[in-house]
Design a protein around this motif. Structure first.
Motif, PDB file in Angstrom:
ATOM      1  N   ALA A   1     -43.188 -11.866  -1.091  1.00  0.00           N
ATOM      2  CA  ALA A   1     -42.762 -12.169  -2.467  1.00  0.00           C
ATOM      3  C   ALA A   1     -43.905 -11.874  -3.435  1.00  0.00           C
ATOM      4  N   THR A   2     -44.608 -10.766  -3.234  1.00  0.00           N
ATOM      5  CA  THR A   2     -45.741 -10.355  -4.062  1.00  0.00           C
ATOM      6  C   THR A   2     -45.428  -9.053  -4.779  1.00  0.00           C
ATOM      7  N   THR A   3     -45.821  -8.919  -6.049  1.00  0.00           N
ATOM      8  CA  THR A   3     -45.664  -7.648  -6.781  1.00  0.00           C
ATOM      9  C   THR A   3     -46.970  -6.879  -6.638  1.00  0.00           C
ATOM     10  N   GLU A   4     -47.048  -5.911  -5.709  1.00  0.00           N
ATOM     11  CA  GLU A   4     -48.257  -5.129  -5.493  1.00  0.00           C
ATOM     12  C   GLU A   4     -48.457  -4.126  -6.637  1.00  0.00           C
ATOM     13  N   THR A   5     -49.740  -3.799  -6.959  1.00  0.00           N
ATOM     14  CA  THR A   5     -50.050  -2.826  -8.019  1.00  0.00           C
ATOM     15  C   THR A   5     -50.613  -1.524  -7.476  1.00  0.00           C
ATOM     16  N   SER A   6     -50.987  -1.511  -6.224  1.00  0.00           N
ATOM     17  CA  SER A   6     -51.513  -0.281  -5.613  1.00  0.00           C
ATOM     18  C   SER A   6     -51.331  -0.358  -4.105  1.00  0.00           C
ATOM     19  N   CYS A   7     -51.471   0.823  -3.499  1.00  0.00           N
ATOM     20  CA  CYS A   7     -51.381   0.880  -2.031  1.00  0.00           C
ATOM     21  C   CYS A   7     -52.673   0.349  -1.423  1.00  0.00           C
ATOM     22  N   PRO A   8     -52.629  -0.088  -0.184  1.00  0.00           N
ATOM     23  CA  PRO A   8     -53.868  -0.492   0.493  1.00  0.00           C
ATOM     24  C   PRO A   8     -54.835   0.683   0.583  1.00  0.00           C
ATOM     25  N   TYR A   9     -56.150   0.387   0.583  1.00  0.00           N
ATOM     26  CA  TYR A   9     -57.148   1.448   0.708  1.00  0.00           C
ATOM     27  C   TYR A   9     -56.826   2.317   1.931  1.00  0.00           C
ATOM     28  N   GLY A  10     -56.869   3.625   1.747  1.00  0.00           N
ATOM     29  CA  GLY A  10     -56.601   4.567   2.833  1.00  0.00           C
ATOM     30  C   GLY A  10     -55.190   5.125   2.784  1.00  0.00           C
ATOM     31  N   THR A  11     -54.314   4.542   1.967  1.00  0.00           N
ATOM     32  CA  THR A  11     -52.942   5.027   1.825  1.00  0.00           C
ATOM     33  C   THR A  11     -52.803   5.684   0.453  1.00  0.00           C
ATOM     34  N   GLN A  12     -52.519   6.995   0.422  1.00  0.00           N
ATOM     35  CA  GLN A  12     -52.471   7.719  -0.846  1.00  0.00           C
ATOM     36  C   GLN A  12     -51.280   7.287  -1.688  1.00  0.00           C
ATOM     37  N   THR A  13     -50.064   7.220  -1.059  1.00  0.00           N
ATOM     38  CA  THR A  13     -48.868   6.806  -1.779  1.00  0.00           C
ATOM     39  C   THR A  13     -48.074   5.841  -0.911  1.00  0.00           C
ATOM     40  N   CYS A  14     -47.308   4.957  -1.530  1.00  0.00           N
ATOM     41  CA  CYS A  14     -46.488   4.012  -0.776  1.00  0.00           C
ATOM     42  C   CYS A  14     -45.373   3.489  -1.667  1.00  0.00           C
ATOM     43  N   VAL A  15     -44.348   2.892  -1.031  1.00  0.00           N
ATOM     44  CA  VAL A  15     -43.235   2.283  -1.749  1.00  0.00           C
ATOM     45  C   VAL A  15     -43.274   0.788  -1.469  1.00  0.00           C
ATOM     46  N   ARG A  16     -43.255  -0.049  -2.496  1.00  0.00           N
ATOM     47  CA  ARG A  16     -43.266  -1.479  -2.334  1.00  0.00           C
ATOM     48  C   ARG A  16     -42.146  -2.101  -3.176  1.00  0.00           C
ATOM     49  N   CYS A  17     -41.973  -3.406  -3.052  1.00  0.00           N
ATOM     50  CA  CYS A  17     -40.925  -4.124  -3.769  1.00  0.00           C
ATOM     51  C   CYS A  17     -41.580  -5.218  -4.597  1.00  0.00           C
ATOM     52  N   ASP A  18     -41.047  -5.478  -5.818  1.00  0.00           N
ATOM     53  CA  ASP A  18     -41.651  -6.528  -6.628  1.00  0.00           C
ATOM     54  C   ASP A  18     -41.325  -7.913  -6.055  1.00  0.00           C
ATOM     55  N   SER A  19     -41.889  -8.940  -6.660  1.00  0.00           N
ATOM     56  CA  SER A  19     -41.790 -10.297  -6.110  1.00  0.00           C
ATOM     57  C   SER A  19     -40.381 -10.872  -6.172  1.00  0.00           C
ATOM     58  N   THR A  20     -39.473 -10.256  -6.977  1.00  0.00           N
ATOM     59  CA  THR A  20     -38.100 -10.761  -7.083  1.00  0.00           C
ATOM     60  C   THR A  20     -37.105  -9.935  -6.270  1.00  0.00           C
TER      61      THR A  20
ATOM     62  N   GLY B   1     -36.110  -7.106  -7.016  1.00  0.00           N
ATOM     63  CA  GLY B   1     -35.187  -6.446  -7.944  1.00  0.00           C
ATOM     64  C   GLY B   1     -35.603  -5.043  -8.309  1.00  0.00           C
ATOM     65  N   THR B   2     -36.878  -4.643  -8.039  1.00  0.00           N
ATOM     66  CA  THR B   2     -37.370  -3.330  -8.472  1.00  0.00           C
ATOM     67  C   THR B   2     -38.162  -2.678  -7.331  1.00  0.00           C
ATOM     68  N   VAL B   3     -37.898  -1.351  -7.096  1.00  0.00           N
ATOM     69  CA  VAL B   3     -38.651  -0.561  -6.132  1.00  0.00           C
ATOM     70  C   VAL B   3     -39.887  -0.011  -6.833  1.00  0.00           C
ATOM     71  N   LEU B   4     -41.080  -0.178  -6.263  1.00  0.00           N
ATOM     72  CA  LEU B   4     -42.345   0.247  -6.861  1.00  0.00           C
ATOM     73  C   LEU B   4     -42.911   1.434  -6.083  1.00  0.00           C
ATOM     74  N   ASN B   5     -43.136   2.583  -6.795  1.00  0.00           N
ATOM     75  CA  ASN B   5     -43.765   3.769  -6.195  1.00  0.00           C
ATOM     76  C   ASN B   5     -45.239   3.751  -6.589  1.00  0.00           C
ATOM     77  N   LEU B   6     -46.154   3.482  -5.667  1.00  0.00           N
ATOM     78  CA  LEU B   6     -47.565   3.233  -5.943  1.00  0.00           C
ATOM     79  C   LEU B   6     -48.474   4.284  -5.338  1.00  0.00           C
ATOM     80  N   THR B   7     -49.728   4.315  -5.853  1.00  0.00           N
ATOM     81  CA  THR B   7     -50.776   5.163  -5.278  1.00  0.00           C
ATOM     82  C   THR B   7     -51.944   4.272  -4.876  1.00  0.00           C
ATOM     83  N   GLY B   8     -52.887   4.835  -4.081  1.00  0.00           N
ATOM     84  CA  GLY B   8     -54.025   4.053  -3.633  1.00  0.00           C
ATOM     85  C   GLY B   8     -55.263   4.909  -3.429  1.00  0.00           C
ATOM     86  N   GLU B   9     -56.436   4.271  -3.358  1.00  0.00           N
ATOM     87  CA  GLU B   9     -57.699   4.951  -3.134  1.00  0.00           C
ATOM     88  C   GLU B   9     -57.825   5.302  -1.657  1.00  0.00           C
TER      89      GLU B   9
END
Length: 839
Positions: A348-367, A369-377
């Motif tokens: 139930a967490t709204t992530e703002t970036s991918c974990p270190y080592g993952t260039q791109t990832c898909v996550r879900c917000d804390s509700t 209700g929204t699919v999050l397309n993120l990038t990471g270092e």
């Protein structure tokens, strides 16, 4: 009235699903399908059984004993110590009737005399084919008909003198002997009878009446105590029966009470799988309707910690397969209203970036209700991040600088170490990159150093290979400080063979040498001479008496090995009586010669001798063996599996095998050979008789007027459960039975025809029936001894007789038995590499 026991239904063959799935192309399966070690692919929502190539829909078969399981052996098969639904360990006394291991009842204990025998193989009722001595049976011929050598109550073998009066055989008394004048005649035909108020020795009771609803009943002219399971409802105290169907049924329990969920008795025929403490109650493992509580059965059981149960296997609705409510953060996307989730990443967490080592990832917000397309270092993005020591824009650990750079700084592949490197260049004496050569300098040489005849060098740019020459001692040219040069670097010590004097140069070209040479005839072997005997004469023989000698020819080019005449030269000379080429007095012929003529050591006497040879049955000399003949045998005598013989030359011992009964090949006087000497299979144990036949049987019909409504007979083939056929004159038949319609009152031939119609119309029965008059002939569809199952019947008319099924042979060897063909093995096995096993 007698009622036949319900026919148990055996589960069909397992493995069909696995075979179907294996026949489908892999492209048909969804990405979530599971690949089993056996090669089987299971669809989404199913899993692989631990010890069987099948897919399972529930945890049963995964090899782990769950909370609601009694056992789990990694498969979904009966008869191996754990039932196919994991609810029973298939042991007598567990309140589960395990048909696969031969149980026909299970009352929760291993005691006799309570309606279920101590081994759970008998309902302790007369007519079930099991002699239950604990309840007084002395025989049981699978029926409750007297007059056939076993009484209807199974307590008499129907012989006079056994203390039991067998009315059906005409006995009116039995005082335990065959002597007249003691109140009962010698043939037991004269004496007291049942119902006269006096209890005779063979009677359990005698209440002086012929009522069959009190505590003393008459069955087949015998007075016996009323008991649960005799098919008669006892309405007299102290024990009043509610029902009595001679066995468990949908309307009667084994204790002759009506089936009620919560009465403490599990009645499988009435659909009960378990029992609850009281009517309407439930437990953590049993629902209030006496079915086993399972998540997904559509019955919410709060005692089993079920928050919901919607009766399906869909994890995308409000109720999960674990019977827990679907919530945001559980990893399952709820597609059912009122709240429909867009995604669910298990938290139930709204992530703002991918974990270190993952260039791109898909996550879900804390509700959810929204699919999050993120990038990471990540290491290799050319930016030094977090704990990185360095980042050179790649994930390669370089080992050297680019060509032409002698030194440089780089970063390791995991961005953790800064690397101080060196690189290749022209003049480092190593051929690198596009270099044609590298001689360790940047000079273009024009010749080799003195003393080096030829050499390879490289030009100043490492672009061209230079093939050069140079002056040296031995090149036949006098150079520099050389005193002489004879074209070689050898210091000769003599002239060439045949030259007595000559002049040469030493190996360093620094001194002139005056030499002498060797020649043929100097009595010294020199140069290329083969020999030198000090002369130039070619001799032709040794002096007489000298057996052999060595001489040299006139040119010293050949050694002459010469001979002279002597005793033992195999030539008879002068006064010799014989000459056999040696000076030995032989005592026998050479090996391999049975008889011969030889000469003594002095060549003065001829000897007539004998000698050893291969085939004389004596191991001689270098012989490895000798079996008294010169034949190379290739097999042992029939019936001898292994033996040792000798080849024709006595040089090799032969480890042989021979034909025998059970080797899978018809040999000698054998009629057949199924690769074993067991009684099973298509050939008998002595290989003298082929045994491959279909089981047959007959039923002798009687007129319908002599058959009671609901009397029965049952058949069983090799692979299916026994099927019961019930004669029907009016109304219906018991659940699960097949009706034989005799309502029109046909004669015996008509009854036979009705039986044929019912048998041939039955599904799951591989038996074909034909009628000839009043006789019905039965033939099993396939050969095999597993079809030899007895025909059971309870028709009171003694003229209604059955015979068989019998005579079937083949298809009966168990797993692990040697075989020659599939027809030797049980139907669910195949002959694999000469052994019966699961296909």
């Amino acid at each position: 009235m007698r009622r036949a026991s319900p026919v148990p239904v055996r589960p069909g063959r397992i493995g069909l699903l696995a075979l179907v799935l294996l026949s489908l192309p892999l492209s048909c399966f969804e990405p979530a399908s599971v690949q089993c070690p056996s090669g089987l692919v299971c669809p989404e929502g199913q899993a692989c059984a631990a010890n069987q190539p099948v897919c399972i829909k529930t945890p049963c078969g995964n090899g782990v004993v769950e909370a609601d399981e009694a056992c789990d052996d990694g498969n979904i098969q009966d008869g191996d110590g754990c039932s196919k639904d994991c609810s029973s360990n298939e042991r007598c006394g567990n309140l589960k009737v395990d048909l696969a291991v031969g149980e026909i009842c299970d009352d929760g204990n291993t005691l006799d005399k309570d309606g279920c025998s101590a081994d759970c193989k008998s309902t302790e009722l007369c007519g079930n084919g099991v002699i239950d001595r604990a309840v007084g049976e002395v025989c049981d011929d699978k029926n409750i008909v007297s007059g056939d050598g076993c009484s209807a109550n199974c307590r008499s073998d129907e012989t006079c003198g056994n203390h039991i009066t067998d009315d059906i055989t005409g006995e009116v008394c039995d005082d335990g002997n065959t002597v007249s004048g003691d109140g009962c005649s010698f043939d037991c035909k004269s004496g007291e009878g049942c119902g006269n108020g006096t209890r005779d020795d063979d009677e359990e009771c005698d209440d002086g009446n012929d009522l069959n609803n009190d505590n003393c009943v008459e069955i087949n002219n015998a007075c016996v105590l009323a008991r649960c399971g005799d098919g008669l409802v006892d309405t007299q105290e102290p024990r009043v029966e509610e029902c009595d169907y001679a066995d468990t049924s949908t309307v009667c329990d084994l204790d002759c009470t009506l089936p009620v969920c919560g009465d403490g008795i599990i009645n499988p025929a009435a659909g009960e799988e378990c029992e609850v403490p009281t009517v309407g109650a439930s437990t953590a493992v049993c629902n209030s309707d006496c079915t086993v509580s399972r998540c997904g059965d559509g019955k919410r059981n709060t005692l089993a910690n079920e928050a919901c149960d919607d009766g399906n296997t869909n994890d995308q609705d409000d109720c999960l397969n674990s019977c827990k409510l679907n919530r945001c953060g559980d990893g399952a996307v709820d597609q059912q209203g009122p709240v429909v989730e867009a995604c669910d990443d298990g938290n139930a967490t709204t992530e703002t970036s991918c974990p270190y080592g993952t260039q791109t990832c898909v996550r879900c917000d804390s509700t959810c209700g929204t699919v999050l397309n993120l990038t990471g270092e990540y290491c290799g993005d050319n930016v030094k991040n977090g704990s990185e020591t360095c980042d050179d824009g790649n994930t390669t650990t370089e080992t050297s600088c680019p060509y032409g750079s002698q030194s440089c700084v780089r970063c390791s592949a995991d961005c953790s170490i800064q690397l101080n490197l060196s690189g290749p260049y022209c003049g480092d004496n190593i051929k690198n990159g596009s270099e044609a050569c590298d001689d360790g300098n940047t000079t273009t040489e024009s010749s080799c150093p003195y003393g080096t005849a030829s050499c390879t060098r490289c030009d100043a740019t490492c672009a061209n290979v230079l093939n050069l020459t140079g002056a040296f001692c031995g090149d036949s040219v006098r150079n520099g400080s050389e005193v002489c040069d004879d074209g070689n670097t050898t210091t000769e010590s003599s002239c060439p063979y045949g030259t007595q004097t000559c002049t040469r140069c030493d190996a360093a070209c620094s001194a002139v040498l005056n030499l002498t040479g060797a020649y043929c005839g100097d009595n010294i072997r020199n140069g290329s001479e083969v020999c030198d005997d000090g002369n130039t004469t070619t001799e032709t023989s040794c002096p007489y008496g000298t057996q052999n000698c060595t001489r040299c020819d006139a040119t010293c080019s050949a050694v002459l090995n010469l001979t002279g005449g002597y005793c033992g030269d195999n030539i008879r000379n002068g006064s010799e009586a014989c000459d056999d080429g040696n000076t030995t007095t032989e005592s026998s012929c050479p090996y391999g010669t049975p008889s011969c003529t030889a000469c003594n050591a002095g060549c003065s006497q001829t000897l007539n001798l004998t000698g050893p040879y291969c085939g004389d049955n004596i191991k001689n000399g270098t012989e490895k063996c000798d079996d008294g003949n010169n034949t190379t045998e290739n097999a042992c005598a029939y019936g001898t599996q292994t033996c040792t013989q000798c080849d024709a030359t006595c040089a090799n011992t032969l480890a042989l095998t021979g034909p025998y009964c059970g080797d899978g090949t018809v040999n000698g006087s054998e009629t057949c050979d199924d690769a074993n000497t067991n009684s099973c299979g298509t050939c008998n144990s002595s290989c003298t008789t082929t045994q491959f036949a279909k089981a047959t049987g007959t039923i002798k019909a009687v007129p319908a007027s002599t058959i009671n409504d609901s009397e029965r007979f049952s058949l069983r083939d090799a692979t299916h459960s026994r099927i019961t056929f019930e004669f029907n004159k009016s109304g219906g038949v018991s659940s699960g039975n097949i009706a034989v319609d005799i309502s029109s009152g046909p004669d015996a031939a008509g009854v036979a025809a009705a039986m044929v119609t019912a048998i041939n119309g039955a599904t799951n029965l591989d038996i074909t029936a034909t009628a000839s008059g009043s006789t019905v002939t039965l033939v099993h569809a396939q050969e095999g001894s597993l079809a030899n199952n007895p025909i059971q019947e309870n028709v009171l008319n003694g003229s209604f007789t059955v015979s068989g099924m019998g005579g079937g042979a083949g298809y009966d060897c168990s797993a692990g038995t040697d075989c020659a063909a599939d027809t030797d093995c049980k139907p669910d096995l195949a002959c694999l590499s000469g052994t019966c096993g699961a296909p």
